[in-house]
Design a protein around this motif. Structure first.
Motif, PDB file in Angstrom:
ATOM      1  N   MET A  38     -31.916   7.208   2.119  1.00 51.68           N
ATOM      2  CA  MET A  38     -30.541   7.656   2.312  1.00 51.68           C
ATOM      3  C   MET A  38     -29.622   6.463   2.555  1.00 51.68           C
ATOM      4  SD  MET A  38     -29.068  10.330   5.148  1.00 51.68           S
ATOM      5  CE  MET A  38     -27.321  10.711   5.237  1.00 51.68           C
ATOM      6  N   ILE A  39     -28.527   6.390   1.817  1.00 51.92           N
ATOM      7  CA  ILE A  39     -27.582   5.282   1.949  1.00 51.92           C
ATOM      8  C   ILE A  39     -26.648   5.556   3.120  1.00 51.92           C
ATOM      9  CG2 ILE A  39     -25.737   3.983   0.838  1.00 51.92           C
ATOM     10  CD1 ILE A  39     -26.988   4.679  -1.844  1.00 51.92           C
ATOM     11  N   GLU A  40     -26.599   4.593   4.049  1.00 46.97           N
ATOM     12  CA  GLU A  40     -25.744   4.748   5.219  1.00 46.97           C
ATOM     13  C   GLU A  40     -24.276   4.606   4.824  1.00 46.97           C
ATOM     14  OE1 GLU A  40     -25.117   2.777   9.662  1.00 46.97           O
ATOM     15  OE2 GLU A  40     -26.799   2.174   8.388  1.00 46.97           O
ATOM     16  N   LYS A  41     -23.450   5.484   5.328  1.00 50.27           N
ATOM     17  CA  LYS A  41     -22.024   5.450   5.019  1.00 50.27           C
ATOM     18  C   LYS A  41     -21.377   4.243   5.663  1.00 50.27           C
ATOM     19  CE  LYS A  41     -17.757   8.145   5.329  1.00 50.27           C
ATOM     20  NZ  LYS A  41     -17.137   9.400   5.825  1.00 50.27           N
ATOM     21  N   ILE A  42     -20.570   3.530   4.906  1.00 49.93           N
ATOM     22  CA  ILE A  42     -19.847   2.367   5.421  1.00 49.93           C
ATOM     23  C   ILE A  42     -18.551   2.852   6.053  1.00 49.93           C
ATOM     24  CG2 ILE A  42     -18.718   0.205   4.808  1.00 49.93           C
ATOM     25  CD1 ILE A  42     -20.684  -0.011   2.468  1.00 49.93           C
ATOM     26  N   ASN A  43     -18.367   2.519   7.322  1.00 49.03           N
ATOM     27  CA  ASN A  43     -17.204   3.001   8.052  1.00 49.03           C
ATOM     28  C   ASN A  43     -16.177   1.881   8.203  1.00 49.03           C
ATOM     29  OD1 ASN A  43     -15.469   4.570   9.547  1.00 49.03           O
ATOM     30  ND2 ASN A  43     -16.597   4.308  11.471  1.00 49.03           N
ATOM     31  N   VAL A  44     -15.283   1.818   7.246  1.00 47.70           N
ATOM     32  CA  VAL A  44     -14.157   0.879   7.303  1.00 47.70           C
ATOM     33  C   VAL A  44     -12.897   1.709   7.421  1.00 47.70           C
ATOM     34  CG1 VAL A  44     -12.846  -0.879   6.062  1.00 47.70           C
ATOM     35  CG2 VAL A  44     -15.343  -0.870   5.930  1.00 47.70           C
ATOM     36  N   LYS A  45     -12.138   1.490   8.465  1.00 46.72           N
ATOM     37  CA  LYS A  45     -10.944   2.304   8.663  1.00 46.72           C
ATOM     38  C   LYS A  45      -9.697   1.442   8.810  1.00 46.72           C
ATOM     39  CE  LYS A  45     -11.665   2.925  13.674  1.00 46.72           C
ATOM     40  NZ  LYS A  45     -11.803   3.936  14.746  1.00 46.72           N
ATOM     41  N   GLN A  46      -8.583   2.000   8.356  1.00 45.02           N
ATOM     42  CA  GLN A  46      -7.306   1.306   8.429  1.00 45.02           C
ATOM     43  C   GLN A  46      -6.707   1.488   9.820  1.00 45.02           C
ATOM     44  OE1 GLN A  46      -4.602   2.272   5.258  1.00 45.02           O
ATOM     45  NE2 GLN A  46      -3.527   0.322   5.479  1.00 45.02           N
ATOM     46  N   ILE A  47      -6.119   0.411  10.332  1.00 45.04           N
ATOM     47  CA  ILE A  47      -5.495   0.418  11.650  1.00 45.04           C
ATOM     48  C   ILE A  47      -3.985   0.388  11.457  1.00 45.04           C
ATOM     49  CG2 ILE A  47      -5.385  -0.698  13.901  1.00 45.04           C
ATOM     50  CD1 ILE A  47      -8.162   0.344  13.036  1.00 45.04           C
ATOM     51  N   ASP A  48      -3.351   1.525  11.664  1.00 41.38           N
ATOM     52  CA  ASP A  48      -1.917   1.637  11.404  1.00 41.38           C
ATOM     53  C   ASP A  48      -1.085   0.706  12.283  1.00 41.38           C
ATOM     54  OD1 ASP A  48      -2.359   3.524   9.455  1.00 41.38           O
ATOM     55  OD2 ASP A  48      -2.130   5.231  10.805  1.00 41.38           O
ATOM     56  N   GLN A  49      -1.520   0.490  13.521  1.00 38.07           N
ATOM     57  CA  GLN A  49      -0.765  -0.355  14.430  1.00 38.07           C
ATOM     58  C   GLN A  49      -1.232  -1.805  14.411  1.00 38.07           C
ATOM     59  OE1 GLN A  49       1.900   0.997  15.897  1.00 38.07           O
ATOM     60  NE2 GLN A  49       1.302   2.854  14.797  1.00 38.07           N
ATOM     61  N   GLY A  50      -2.145  -2.135  13.500  1.00 29.86           N
ATOM     62  CA  GLY A  50      -2.642  -3.500  13.427  1.00 29.86           C
ATOM     63  C   GLY A  50      -1.676  -4.422  12.703  1.00 29.86           C
ATOM     64  N   SER A  51      -1.926  -5.719  12.814  1.00 28.82           N
ATOM     65  CA  SER A  51      -1.076  -6.709  12.145  1.00 28.82           C
ATOM     66  C   SER A  51      -1.890  -7.964  11.875  1.00 28.82           C
ATOM     67  CB  SER A  51       0.134  -7.052  13.013  1.00 28.82           C
ATOM     68  OG  SER A  51      -0.253  -7.889  14.103  1.00 28.82           O
ATOM     69  N   ILE A  52      -1.260  -8.953  11.317  1.00 30.78           N
ATOM     70  CA  ILE A  52      -1.903 -10.210  10.949  1.00 30.78           C
ATOM     71  C   ILE A  52      -2.548 -10.888  12.153  1.00 30.78           C
ATOM     72  CG2 ILE A  52       0.234 -11.538  11.230  1.00 30.78           C
ATOM     73  CD1 ILE A  52      -2.397 -12.105   8.482  1.00 30.78           C
ATOM     74  N   VAL A  53      -2.103 -10.558  13.377  1.00 30.64           N
ATOM     75  CA  VAL A  53      -2.664 -11.176  14.579  1.00 30.64           C
ATOM     76  C   VAL A  53      -3.652 -10.268  15.308  1.00 30.64           C
ATOM     77  CG1 VAL A  53      -0.745 -12.763  14.932  1.00 30.64           C
ATOM     78  CG2 VAL A  53      -0.626 -10.466  15.905  1.00 30.64           C
ATOM     79  N   THR A  54      -4.025  -9.137  14.702  1.00 30.17           N
ATOM     80  CA  THR A  54      -5.032  -8.273  15.319  1.00 30.17           C
ATOM     81  C   THR A  54      -6.398  -8.947  15.397  1.00 30.17           C
ATOM     82  OG1 THR A  54      -3.870  -6.233  14.706  1.00 30.17           O
ATOM     83  CG2 THR A  54      -6.237  -6.060  15.112  1.00 30.17           C
ATOM     84  N   PRO A  55      -6.882  -9.609  14.340  1.00 26.61           N
ATOM     85  CA  PRO A  55      -8.153 -10.334  14.470  1.00 26.61           C
ATOM     86  C   PRO A  55      -8.061 -11.398  15.567  1.00 26.61           C
ATOM     87  CG  PRO A  55      -7.592 -10.041  12.161  1.00 26.61           C
ATOM     88  CD  PRO A  55      -6.388  -9.628  12.944  1.00 26.61           C
ATOM     89  N   LYS A  56      -9.121 -11.575  16.303  1.00 28.34           N
ATOM     90  CA  LYS A  56      -9.127 -12.482  17.445  1.00 28.34           C
ATOM     91  C   LYS A  56      -8.855 -13.924  17.024  1.00 28.34           C
ATOM     92  CE  LYS A  56     -12.565  -9.746  20.032  1.00 28.34           C
ATOM     93  NZ  LYS A  56     -12.882  -8.768  18.962  1.00 28.34           N
ATOM     94  N   GLY A  57      -7.978 -14.574  17.777  1.00 26.66           N
ATOM     95  CA  GLY A  57      -7.770 -16.006  17.621  1.00 26.66           C
ATOM     96  C   GLY A  57      -6.527 -16.416  16.865  1.00 26.66           C
ATOM     97  N   PHE A  58      -5.766 -15.457  16.335  1.00 27.73           N
ATOM     98  CA  PHE A  58      -4.642 -15.809  15.468  1.00 27.73           C
ATOM     99  C   PHE A  58      -3.286 -15.549  16.121  1.00 27.73           C
ATOM    100  CE2 PHE A  58      -8.202 -15.098  12.629  1.00 27.73           C
ATOM    101  CZ  PHE A  58      -8.136 -16.232  11.835  1.00 27.73           C
ATOM    102  N   GLN A  59      -2.330 -16.437  15.822  1.00 22.48           N
ATOM    103  CA  GLN A  59      -0.951 -16.298  16.265  1.00 22.48           C
ATOM    104  C   GLN A  59      -0.037 -16.677  15.093  1.00 22.48           C
ATOM    105  OE1 GLN A  59      -0.124 -17.922  20.356  1.00 22.48           O
ATOM    106  NE2 GLN A  59      -2.187 -18.778  20.126  1.00 22.48           N
ATOM    107  N   VAL A  60       1.182 -16.166  15.101  1.00 24.15           N
ATOM    108  CA  VAL A  60       2.125 -16.450  14.018  1.00 24.15           C
ATOM    109  C   VAL A  60       3.537 -16.638  14.570  1.00 24.15           C
ATOM    110  CG1 VAL A  60       0.849 -15.216  12.210  1.00 24.15           C
ATOM    111  CG2 VAL A  60       2.521 -13.987  13.620  1.00 24.15           C
ATOM    112  N   ALA A  61       4.396 -17.182  13.698  1.00 26.05           N
ATOM    113  CA  ALA A  61       5.822 -17.289  14.011  1.00 26.05           C
ATOM    114  C   ALA A  61       6.595 -17.330  12.704  1.00 26.05           C
ATOM    115  CB  ALA A  61       6.118 -18.545  14.832  1.00 26.05           C
ATOM    116  N   GLY A  62       7.854 -16.926  12.765  1.00 26.44           N
ATOM    117  CA  GLY A  62       8.731 -16.998  11.604  1.00 26.44           C
ATOM    118  C   GLY A  62      10.159 -17.130  12.067  1.00 26.44           C
ATOM    119  N   LEU A  63      10.966 -17.882  11.311  1.00 29.73           N
ATOM    120  CA  LEU A  63      12.370 -18.053  11.687  1.00 29.73           C
ATOM    121  C   LEU A  63      13.207 -18.389  10.464  1.00 29.73           C
ATOM    122  CD1 LEU A  63      12.665 -21.340  11.509  1.00 29.73           C
ATOM    123  CD2 LEU A  63      11.854 -21.289  13.855  1.00 29.73           C
TER     124      LEU A  63
END
Length: 407
Positions: free
Chosen positions: A1-26
């Motif tokens: 039996m093939i295990e279902k891959i559980n990848v889900k979209q995070i509506d409130q996530g952003s480019i800095v959700t993964p650990k260790g990242f920061q951004v800026a823009g101006l």
């Protein structure tokens, strides 16, 4: 039996959700109003993978970024400007890209070869370094929604909205995240058109493994979109992996490798579709799926040919179910096809069966083509090859926007 891959979209996530990242823009003043200078920063040197435009004329930032990555396969920050592509600017353009790299390295106190550089905008103009350099010093990175929004805006040109996405999955029992932002609206053609894509993830994966995975996924996602058939001089997709999620190093032999590939595929596909939807002047997203081809490669050829056809694009804009334009695009795609066995549908309506018209309702077809997303499905009935591509309609506004791009 093939295990279902559980990848889900995070509506409130952003480019800095993964650990260790920061951004800026101006706003530095390169453009009249919107933010035009941004930086993506990782708290530690990140493993990296990148793909670039296949245009033989490549802008200075691409050469500098390649040079940075080749030294150690690590990147800690990416400095990006919009409004000026720094392309076809000769030796001065190369010096300016190095200056952006060096000033950013000084700002964040990291080695110069840990900095990647990206630019997008008008080709052939010298960089306004008197605006860019002092504003690099003013970039203050953070992890708030405001920081993410300011960064997303800083990379745009003729885009009408920022493209962003975020997904998560479980690998080695650890929650891992992947997020991305992108820009692209015109001069988009498969093989890395005028687009920038920046993807962050906290998974533990070596650069060479990540590079192989990215190349394969890009061929199925970013390289399957088209707006106008033009391939630009500048653009790239770059992935940074901070290794902070706590999983064991990922390789194709890892038990959760399929979950990682699904994570990367969903991230790239979502960004690619947003770019296609935001084609200059576009009103509709066109999704083409081809099945039954002699190979997956042939299926992609057919899908790209259909979605790239100016006549198909204008028919979709005009709500005209002119299947003759679709069948013509199939025929000149370069794929192996049998002209007697083609099935075709637009949305819920079958237009052709074994290459014969089915007598569909024109009224129903016109109504369907007024939707914002148009699905075209083709079955070649030859073998099991499958492929997808995404594009947009071609409108009066596309001409208007590009006729006055520099004014």
């Amino acid at each position: 039996m093939i295990e279902k891959i559980n990848v889900k979209q995070i509506d409130q996530g952003s480019i800095v959700t993964p650990k260790g990242f920061q951004v800026a823009g101006l706003h530095s003043g390169v453009k009249r109003k919107r933010n035009d200078l941004g930086v993506l920063y990782c708290e530690k040197p990140a493993n990296v993978a990148a793909v670039y435009t296949l245009n033989k004329i490549q802008a200075a930032p691409i050469h500098v970024t390649k040079e940075s990555i080749e030294q150690e396969n690590k990147i800690q920050a990416v400095i990006i400007n919009s409004g000026n592509a720094n392309a076809c600017t000769g030796e001065q353009g190369r010096k300016d890209a190095y200056t952006m790299r060096n000033v950013t390295a000084e700002k964040f106190q990291v080695p110069e070869h840990y900095i990647a550089v990206a630019s997008t905008g008008i080709i052939g103009l010298e960089m306004p370094m008197d605006k860019i350099v002092p504003h690099i010093e003013k970039l203050e990175v953070g992890v708030s929604d405001t920081h993410a929004a300011q960064f997303g805006e800083s990379i745009l040109t003729t885009d009408t909205f920022s493209k962003a996405t975020c997904f998560e999955a479980e690998i080695d029992g650890k929650k891992v995240s992947m997020a991305g932002v992108a820009k692209g609206s015109g001069m988009i053609e498969p093989n890395m058109g005028t687009m920038l894509g920046f993807i962050t993830t906290d998974v533990n994966i070596e650069s060479d493994v990540l590079q192989t995975a990215l190349k394969e996924v890009v061929d199925q996602t970013f390289n399957c979109i088209t707006v106008d058939g033009d391939t630009s001089t500048n653009d790239m997709v770059i992935v940074l992996a901070s290794d902070l999620a706590g999983n064991e190093p990922l390789t194709p032999n890892h038990q959760d490798w399929a979950a990682f590939i699904e994570l990367l595929t969903k991230t790239c596909e979502d960004l690619a579709k947003q770019i296609a939807r935001d084609g200059e002047g576009a009103t509709k997203l066109i999704e083409v799926e081809v099945k039954g081809a002699a190979s997956n490669e042939d299926a992609q050829k057919v899908a790209k040919s259909i979605v790239g056809s100016s006549l198909v694009k204008t028919a979709v804009f005009g709500t005209d179910a002119n299947w003759g334009r679709i069948i013509a695009a199939i025929g000149y795609s370069g794929a192996d096809v049998n002209p007697e066995t083609i099935d075709m549908a637009i949305g819920p309506m079958t237009l052709l069966k074994n290459s014969q018209p089915t007598g569909f309702s024109e009224e129903e077809a016109t109504n369907y083509l007024q939707n914002e997303t148009i699905e075209i499905n083709v079955h070649l009935n030859m073998d099991e090859g499958i492929g997808k591509a995404w594009g947009c309609d071609l409108t009066y506004d596309y001409v208007r926007i590009n006729a006055s791009y520099r004014s």
